[in-house]
Design a protein around this motif. Structure first.
Motif, PDB file in Angstrom:
ATOM      1  N   VAL A   1       0.829  -1.204   0.000  1.00  0.00           N
ATOM      2  CA  VAL A   1       0.000   0.000   0.000  1.00  0.00           C
ATOM      3  C   VAL A   1       0.867   1.260   0.000  1.00  0.00           C
ATOM      4  O   VAL A   1       2.041   1.220   0.339  1.00  0.00           O
ATOM      5  CB  VAL A   1      -0.990   0.011   1.191  1.00  0.00           C
ATOM      6  N   TRP A   2       0.267   2.354  -0.360  1.00  0.00           N
ATOM      7  CA  TRP A   2       0.919   3.671  -0.446  1.00  0.00           C
ATOM      8  C   TRP A   2       2.098   3.648  -1.430  1.00  0.00           C
ATOM      9  O   TRP A   2       3.165   4.202  -1.155  1.00  0.00           O
ATOM     10  CB  TRP A   2       1.385   4.150   0.943  1.00  0.00           C
ATOM     11  N   GLU A   3       1.872   3.033  -2.598  1.00  0.00           N
ATOM     12  CA  GLU A   3       2.974   2.901  -3.549  1.00  0.00           C
ATOM     13  C   GLU A   3       3.376   4.238  -4.171  1.00  0.00           C
ATOM     14  O   GLU A   3       4.463   4.338  -4.752  1.00  0.00           O
ATOM     15  CB  GLU A   3       2.618   1.872  -4.618  1.00  0.00           C
ATOM     16  N   SER A   4       2.531   5.264  -3.995  1.00  0.00           N
ATOM     17  CA  SER A   4       2.940   6.595  -4.479  1.00  0.00           C
ATOM     18  C   SER A   4       4.168   7.106  -3.732  1.00  0.00           C
ATOM     19  O   SER A   4       4.866   7.997  -4.214  1.00  0.00           O
ATOM     20  CB  SER A   4       1.781   7.590  -4.322  1.00  0.00           C
ATOM     21  N   ARG A   5       4.444   6.531  -2.553  1.00  0.00           N
ATOM     22  CA  ARG A   5       5.609   6.941  -1.758  1.00  0.00           C
ATOM     23  C   ARG A   5       6.746   5.917  -1.815  1.00  0.00           C
ATOM     24  O   ARG A   5       7.711   6.000  -1.068  1.00  0.00           O
ATOM     25  CB  ARG A   5       5.203   7.110  -0.290  1.00  0.00           C
ATOM     26  N   LYS A   6       6.606   4.938  -2.701  1.00  0.00           N
ATOM     27  CA  LYS A   6       7.576   3.836  -2.753  1.00  0.00           C
ATOM     28  C   LYS A   6       8.933   4.308  -3.276  1.00  0.00           C
ATOM     29  O   LYS A   6       8.995   5.027  -4.270  1.00  0.00           O
ATOM     30  CB  LYS A   6       7.023   2.732  -3.656  1.00  0.00           C
ATOM     31  N   HIS A   7       9.989   3.890  -2.607  1.00  0.00           N
ATOM     32  CA  HIS A   7      11.332   4.133  -3.154  1.00  0.00           C
ATOM     33  C   HIS A   7      11.441   3.371  -4.478  1.00  0.00           C
ATOM     34  O   HIS A   7      11.002   2.214  -4.579  1.00  0.00           O
ATOM     35  CB  HIS A   7      12.399   3.638  -2.178  1.00  0.00           C
ATOM     36  N   ALA A   8      12.053   4.013  -5.463  1.00  0.00           N
ATOM     37  CA  ALA A   8      12.007   3.476  -6.827  1.00  0.00           C
ATOM     38  C   ALA A   8      12.670   2.108  -6.947  1.00  0.00           C
ATOM     39  O   ALA A   8      12.306   1.305  -7.810  1.00  0.00           O
ATOM     40  CB  ALA A   8      12.674   4.462  -7.780  1.00  0.00           C
ATOM     41  N   TRP A   9      13.640   1.814  -6.093  1.00  0.00           N
ATOM     42  CA  TRP A   9      14.377   0.557  -6.219  1.00  0.00           C
ATOM     43  C   TRP A   9      13.649  -0.632  -5.593  1.00  0.00           C
ATOM     44  O   TRP A   9      14.057  -1.779  -5.795  1.00  0.00           O
ATOM     45  CB  TRP A   9      15.763   0.693  -5.586  1.00  0.00           C
ATOM     46  N   VAL A  10      12.579  -0.368  -4.822  1.00  0.00           N
ATOM     47  CA  VAL A  10      11.895  -1.461  -4.112  1.00  0.00           C
ATOM     48  C   VAL A  10      11.100  -2.304  -5.108  1.00  0.00           C
ATOM     49  O   VAL A  10      10.291  -1.774  -5.871  1.00  0.00           O
ATOM     50  CB  VAL A  10      10.960  -0.915  -3.015  1.00  0.00           C
ATOM     51  N   THR A  11      11.345  -3.591  -5.114  1.00  0.00           N
ATOM     52  CA  THR A  11      10.645  -4.528  -5.994  1.00  0.00           C
ATOM     53  C   THR A  11       9.809  -5.468  -5.138  1.00  0.00           C
ATOM     54  O   THR A  11      10.293  -5.973  -4.133  1.00  0.00           O
ATOM     55  CB  THR A  11      11.658  -5.344  -6.811  1.00  0.00           C
ATOM     56  N   LEU A  12       8.560  -5.666  -5.521  1.00  0.00           N
ATOM     57  CA  LEU A  12       7.625  -6.446  -4.711  1.00  0.00           C
ATOM     58  C   LEU A  12       7.448  -7.847  -5.271  1.00  0.00           C
ATOM     59  O   LEU A  12       7.705  -8.089  -6.457  1.00  0.00           O
ATOM     60  CB  LEU A  12       6.291  -5.714  -4.678  1.00  0.00           C
ATOM     61  N   PRO A  13       6.980  -8.779  -4.421  1.00  0.00           N
ATOM     62  CA  PRO A  13       6.702 -10.128  -4.930  1.00  0.00           C
ATOM     63  C   PRO A  13       5.655 -10.046  -6.050  1.00  0.00           C
ATOM     64  O   PRO A  13       4.712  -9.263  -5.953  1.00  0.00           O
ATOM     65  CB  PRO A  13       6.133 -10.860  -3.712  1.00  0.00           C
ATOM     66  N   PRO A  14       5.824 -10.850  -7.101  1.00  0.00           N
ATOM     67  CA  PRO A  14       4.897 -10.759  -8.242  1.00  0.00           C
ATOM     68  C   PRO A  14       3.433 -10.966  -7.849  1.00  0.00           C
ATOM     69  O   PRO A  14       2.534 -10.386  -8.473  1.00  0.00           O
ATOM     70  CB  PRO A  14       5.355 -11.888  -9.173  1.00  0.00           C
ATOM     71  N   ALA A  15       3.184 -11.757  -6.808  1.00  0.00           N
ATOM     72  CA  ALA A  15       1.800 -12.063  -6.440  1.00  0.00           C
ATOM     73  C   ALA A  15       1.155 -10.996  -5.563  1.00  0.00           C
ATOM     74  O   ALA A  15      -0.037 -11.054  -5.267  1.00  0.00           O
ATOM     75  CB  ALA A  15       1.743 -13.409  -5.717  1.00  0.00           C
ATOM     76  N   ALA A  16       1.931  -9.990  -5.137  1.00  0.00           N
ATOM     77  CA  ALA A  16       1.372  -9.003  -4.202  1.00  0.00           C
ATOM     78  C   ALA A  16       0.263  -8.184  -4.855  1.00  0.00           C
ATOM     79  O   ALA A  16       0.389  -7.773  -6.009  1.00  0.00           O
ATOM     80  CB  ALA A  16       2.485  -8.070  -3.696  1.00  0.00           C
ATOM     81  N   GLU A  17      -0.794  -7.945  -4.078  1.00  0.00           N
ATOM     82  CA  GLU A  17      -1.851  -7.055  -4.528  1.00  0.00           C
ATOM     83  C   GLU A  17      -1.482  -5.630  -4.135  1.00  0.00           C
ATOM     84  O   GLU A  17      -0.751  -5.416  -3.171  1.00  0.00           O
ATOM     85  CB  GLU A  17      -3.184  -7.459  -3.891  1.00  0.00           C
ATOM     86  N   HIS A  18      -2.010  -4.684  -4.896  1.00  0.00           N
ATOM     87  CA  HIS A  18      -1.619  -3.297  -4.704  1.00  0.00           C
ATOM     88  C   HIS A  18      -2.773  -2.464  -4.203  1.00  0.00           C
ATOM     89  O   HIS A  18      -3.898  -2.606  -4.682  1.00  0.00           O
ATOM     90  CB  HIS A  18      -1.076  -2.722  -6.026  1.00  0.00           C
ATOM     91  N   GLY A  19      -2.504  -1.606  -3.237  1.00  0.00           N
ATOM     92  CA  GLY A  19      -3.526  -0.716  -2.692  1.00  0.00           C
ATOM     93  C   GLY A  19      -4.246  -1.353  -1.524  1.00  0.00           C
ATOM     94  O   GLY A  19      -4.019  -2.522  -1.182  1.00  0.00           O
ATOM     95  N   GLU A  20      -5.106  -0.572  -0.862  1.00  0.00           N
ATOM     96  CA  GLU A  20      -5.795  -1.039   0.343  1.00  0.00           C
ATOM     97  C   GLU A  20      -6.625  -2.271   0.012  1.00  0.00           C
ATOM     98  O   GLU A  20      -6.987  -3.007   0.855  1.00  0.00           O
ATOM     99  CB  GLU A  20      -6.700   0.053   0.905  1.00  0.00           C
TER     100      GLU A  20
END
Ligand code: ZN
Ligand code: ZN
Length: 131
Positions: A112-131
């Motif tokens: 969540v709050w990906e608008s504030r994500k550091h650009a280098w952070v990579t998430l697991p492919p299965a992760a859902e985005h947002g609340e």
């Protein structure tokens, strides 16, 4: 049933949880960055009934942008935040995943709050985005 133990840096404040978490998430918001001193918050929610807490803690209440109180419980000796409770979900305890000191902990299923994500952070492919 699986049990896991979380603790602050000095070990005075401890949380034992039983069973798998209800939700594992990362939050990139600026408040989580300040709280953790890291690039994002990483937390796992458990039903309060499956959480046992030992040791002394102090509370810091932060009001979210949505007006919701979040009560952070930290060790008065070393300052580490081990768990917190959301005003909207008092029957759930969120434990800071880093406090488990377990690199095998389940990966986050939500980001969540990906608008504030550091650009280098990579998430697991299965992760859902947002609340
Ligand atoms: Zn401590
Ligand atoms: Zn956050």
């Amino acid at each position: 049933m699986v049990t896991r133990d979380a603790a602050c840096s000095c070990g005075q404040l401890r949380v034992k949880v039983e069973g798998e978490p209800l939700r594992v998430s990362v939050c990139h918001c600026l408040a989580c960055q300040r709280r953790t001193g890291s690039a994002f918050g990483f937390q796992a929610r458990f039903p309060r009934d499956s959480v046992s807490i030992e040791g002394d803690s102090r509370e810091y209440v932060r009001i979210s942008d949505e007006g919701e109180p979040r009560t952070f419980n930290f060790c008065p000796e070393c300052g580490g935040t081990v768990y917190y409770v959301l005003g909207s979900a008092p029957d759930v305890v969120a434990v800071a995943v880093g406090a488990f000191a377990d690199p095998g902990f389940p990966e986050p299923g939500r980001s969540v709050w990906e608008s504030r994500k550091h650009a280098w952070v990579t998430l697991p492919p299965a992760a859902e985005h947002g609340e």
